[in-house]
Design an enzyme around this catalytic site. Structure first.
Site, PDB file in Angstrom:
ATOM      1  N   ARG A  89      31.398  43.077  37.722  1.00 43.76           N
ATOM      2  CA  ARG A  89      31.351  42.243  36.522  1.00 43.76           C
ATOM      3  C   ARG A  89      30.087  41.387  36.470  1.00 43.76           C
ATOM      4  NH1 ARG A  89      36.091  41.217  33.450  1.00 43.76           N
ATOM      5  NH2 ARG A  89      37.456  42.983  33.702  1.00 43.76           N
ATOM      6  N   ARG A 126      30.475  36.680  31.227  1.00 44.70           N
ATOM      7  CA  ARG A 126      30.505  35.333  30.649  1.00 44.70           C
ATOM      8  C   ARG A 126      29.906  34.232  31.502  1.00 44.70           C
ATOM      9  NH1 ARG A 126      36.668  35.996  29.143  1.00 44.70           N
ATOM     10  NH2 ARG A 126      36.377  36.973  31.170  1.00 44.70           N
ATOM     11  N   ARG A 177      26.793  37.456  23.044  1.00 46.59           N
ATOM     12  CA  ARG A 177      28.201  37.574  22.697  1.00 46.59           C
ATOM     13  C   ARG A 177      28.606  36.672  21.525  1.00 46.59           C
ATOM     14  NH1 ARG A 177      32.655  37.545  21.951  1.00 46.59           N
ATOM     15  NH2 ARG A 177      34.381  37.753  23.405  1.00 46.59           N
ATOM     16  N   ASP A 189      33.807  48.994  29.039  1.00 50.82           N
ATOM     17  CA  ASP A 189      35.090  48.568  29.599  1.00 50.82           C
ATOM     18  C   ASP A 189      35.923  49.789  29.955  1.00 50.82           C
ATOM     19  OD1 ASP A 189      36.650  45.828  29.857  1.00 50.82           O
ATOM     20  OD2 ASP A 189      38.090  47.412  29.399  1.00 50.82           O
ATOM     21  N   TYR A 198      47.859  49.892  31.669  1.00 52.79           N
ATOM     22  CA  TYR A 198      47.528  49.272  30.370  1.00 52.79           C
ATOM     23  C   TYR A 198      48.196  50.015  29.220  1.00 52.79           C
ATOM     24  CZ  TYR A 198      44.234  46.193  32.665  1.00 52.79           C
ATOM     25  OH  TYR A 198      43.684  45.236  33.458  1.00 52.79           O
TER      26      TYR A 198
HETATM   27  O1  CP3 Z   1      29.219  44.023  34.548  1.00 53.80           O
HETATM   28  C1  CP3 Z   1      30.081  44.886  34.692  1.00 53.80           C
HETATM   29  O2  CP3 Z   1      30.821  44.977  35.690  1.00 53.80           O
HETATM   30  C2  CP3 Z   1      30.207  45.982  33.651  1.00 53.80           C
HETATM   31  C3  CP3 Z   1      31.144  45.768  32.615  1.00 53.80           C
HETATM   32  C4  CP3 Z   1      32.656  45.797  32.864  1.00 53.80           C
HETATM   33  C5  CP3 Z   1      33.549  45.056  32.044  1.00 53.80           C
HETATM   34  N1  CP3 Z   1      34.827  45.402  32.372  1.00 53.80           N
HETATM   35  C6  CP3 Z   1      33.130  44.119  30.998  1.00 53.80           C
HETATM   36  C7  CP3 Z   1      34.102  43.135  30.453  1.00 53.80           C
HETATM   37  C8  CP3 Z   1      33.434  46.544  33.748  1.00 53.80           C
HETATM   38  C9  CP3 Z   1      32.996  47.452  34.888  1.00 53.80           C
HETATM   39  C10 CP3 Z   1      34.802  46.285  33.422  1.00 53.80           C
HETATM   40  C11 CP3 Z   1      35.937  46.929  34.110  1.00 53.80           C
HETATM   41  C12 CP3 Z   1      37.307  46.508  33.777  1.00 53.80           C
HETATM   42  N2  CP3 Z   1      37.834  46.134  32.574  1.00 53.80           N
HETATM   43  C13 CP3 Z   1      38.366  46.530  34.719  1.00 53.80           C
HETATM   44  C14 CP3 Z   1      38.254  46.986  36.149  1.00 53.80           C
HETATM   45  C15 CP3 Z   1      37.647  45.950  37.018  1.00 53.80           C
HETATM   46  C16 CP3 Z   1      38.539  44.803  37.345  1.00 53.80           C
HETATM   47  O3  CP3 Z   1      38.177  43.677  36.964  1.00 53.80           O
HETATM   48  O4  CP3 Z   1      39.579  45.026  37.972  1.00 53.80           O
HETATM   49  C17 CP3 Z   1      39.519  46.087  34.058  1.00 53.80           C
HETATM   50  C18 CP3 Z   1      40.891  45.911  34.685  1.00 53.80           C
HETATM   51  C19 CP3 Z   1      39.178  45.842  32.694  1.00 53.80           C
HETATM   52  C20 CP3 Z   1      40.081  45.421  31.591  1.00 53.80           C
HETATM   53  C21 CP3 Z   1      39.676  44.155  30.977  1.00 53.80           C
HETATM   54  N3  CP3 Z   1      38.516  43.956  30.244  1.00 53.80           N
HETATM   55  C22 CP3 Z   1      40.392  42.940  30.966  1.00 53.80           C
HETATM   56  C23 CP3 Z   1      41.711  42.709  31.650  1.00 53.80           C
HETATM   57  C24 CP3 Z   1      39.637  42.023  30.229  1.00 53.80           C
HETATM   58  C25 CP3 Z   1      40.037  40.621  29.843  1.00 53.80           C
HETATM   59  C26 CP3 Z   1      39.895  39.697  30.986  1.00 53.80           C
HETATM   60  C27 CP3 Z   1      38.470  39.294  31.178  1.00 53.80           C
HETATM   61  O5  CP3 Z   1      37.991  39.425  32.303  1.00 53.80           O
HETATM   62  O6  CP3 Z   1      37.876  38.854  30.208  1.00 53.80           O
HETATM   63  C28 CP3 Z   1      38.441  42.661  29.825  1.00 53.80           C
HETATM   64  C29 CP3 Z   1      37.337  42.069  29.043  1.00 53.80           C
HETATM   65  C30 CP3 Z   1      35.949  42.208  29.570  1.00 53.80           C
HETATM   66  N4  CP3 Z   1      35.433  43.334  30.150  1.00 53.80           N
HETATM   67  C31 CP3 Z   1      34.907  41.230  29.487  1.00 53.80           C
HETATM   68  C32 CP3 Z   1      33.756  41.814  30.044  1.00 53.80           C
HETATM   69  C33 CP3 Z   1      32.371  41.208  30.138  1.00 53.80           C
HETATM   70  C34 CP3 Z   1      35.006  39.862  28.852  1.00 53.80           C
HETATM   71  C35 CP3 Z   1      34.868  40.046  27.393  1.00 53.80           C
HETATM   72  C36 CP3 Z   1      34.241  38.871  26.691  1.00 53.80           C
HETATM   73  O7  CP3 Z   1      33.011  38.798  26.595  1.00 53.80           O
HETATM   74  O8  CP3 Z   1      35.016  38.055  26.168  1.00 53.80           O
END
Ligand code: CP3
Length: 341
Positions: free
Chosen positions: A23, A27, A36, A72, A149
């Protein structure tokens, strides 16, 4: 190009331990927040120029040794026919969750060029922009993690509906897993063909399973995915969150690298995994809230133990959290490079 990451994946010699951060685009970076503010998260994922821009931010700001595609794991579920939204406080929501055989039968297999051209275009832009910098990692969710999910309709604490289906309607569960696996294989192959130089499979919720259930309900599908990707020749990383009880099983999935969370001792994990794989991890993401001396001693310990693996890629044990200071993340990258070089 800095290819330390790719070499460590293959277990070749490196001048220092490479690091990237799960990640790493997100943010906690003001630069990400600025982009964003203009677009919502899904639009950001689907706009190649912007997705490429935020992918590169942590490479330039932190100096990490690999970039990970900004997207994502839930994106391909839209192509399968589900409706995906991200709510500000709640996270992802999938309306009409999969509960019955007829729901499974209504799902489609992804056709990447038609369904997710924006992902492939983002990869192509990134390969051009990263040419003299670092390798690009593509990714997907592991079938079990995606299934949670799809069945729960979003994030979950105890996976009530998922495990109910797994235990009381295994034929429905397995046909769902087959369909997700087909999509995941197509999706990752397309990312590799578009230019991804390694791929990571995120099994974020595998650790919610008892070992016997993991063996039956998650592992075979990860194995199948990896077998399909192997001929494409790029390193495959399998990240297993809460991996403690699952390491020996996870190793049999056939990945080049096993990603581990921070709840296990990396030295003991390496002993269990053996010399056939590289290891990625595993600093507690909250260690970035310690003072520098405490952080340094933790980093040293992980590097020392990690040096016994075939190859070690430094990472956090799970995603960096939004409250983290970018300066501390940058210090971590410098520390890993200096202490291992
Ligand atoms: O920088 C990176 O790692 C690449 C981008 C990336 C995102 N999500 C961006 C994201 C990657 C590799 C993921 C993987 C992801 N997404 C996983 C597996 C990794 C882990 O954390 O276990 C999972 C379970 C998700 C599902 C997901 N996406 C959730 C549960 C959420 C909401 C919670 C949160 O962390 O915000 C997201 C949203 C998300 N994915 C954001 C980002 C940058 C935040 C979105 C925003 O800008 O508001």
């Amino acid at each position: 190009m800095n290819d330390t990451f790719l070499r460590a994946c293959r277990g070749e010699d490196v001048e220092y331990t490479p690091i990237w951060i799960m990640r790493q685009a997100g943010r906690y970076l003001p630069d990400y927040q600025e982009v964003r503010r203009k677009v919502d998260f899904l639009t950001l994922c689907k706009t190649p120029e912007l997705a490429a821009e935020v992918t590169i931010q942590p490479v330039d700001i932190l100096g990490v040794d690999a970039a990970i595609l900004f997207s994502d794991i839930l994106i391909p579920l839209e192509s399968m026919g589900m409706k995906l939204r991200f709510l500000e406080k709640k996270g992802p929501v999938l309306s009409r969750p999969v509960r019955k055989m007829k729901d499974v039968e209504a799902l489609r297999t992804i056709k990447p060029k038609k369904d997710v051209p924006f992902v492939l275009d983002t990869i192509k832009i990134l390969r051009r922009k990263l040419r003299k910098k670092v390798p690009l990692i593509g990714f997907a969710g592991a079938p079990f993690t995606l299934a949670t999910y799809m069945i729960e309709g979003g994030s979950s604490k105890n996976f009530l509906h998922t495990k109910t289906m797994m235990f009381s309607a295994p034929e429905v569960f397995h046909s769902l897993m087959e369909r997700i696996t087909e999509t995941t294989m197509e999706y990752l192959s397309a990312q590799i063909r578009a230019g991804a130089q390694a791929v990571q499979i995120f099994d974020s919720w595998a650790g919610a399973l008892a070992p016997d259930d993991y063996r039956e309900h998650s592992l075979p599908y990860v194995k199948k995915t990896i077998e399909a990707l192997k001929p494409l020749g790029v390193p495959i990383i399998y990240f297993v969150n809460n991996c403690g009880g699952l390491l020996e099983l996870a190793r049999t999935a056939g990945a080049d690298v096993i990603g581990i969370d921070w709840r296990v001792d990396i030295g003991k994990a390496i002993t269990k995994l053996g010399k056939g794989v590289s290891v990625q991890g595993n600093l507690d993401p909250l260690a970035l809230f310690a003072d520098e001396r405490v952080l340094e001693s933790k980093v040293k310990e992980i590097l020392k133990k990690g040096s016994r693996a075939r190859g070690h890629i430094f990472n956090l044990g799970h995603g960096i959290i939004p409250q983290t200071s970018p300066d501390m993340a940058k210090k971590l990258v410098q520390m890993v490079h200096e202490l291992s070089g």
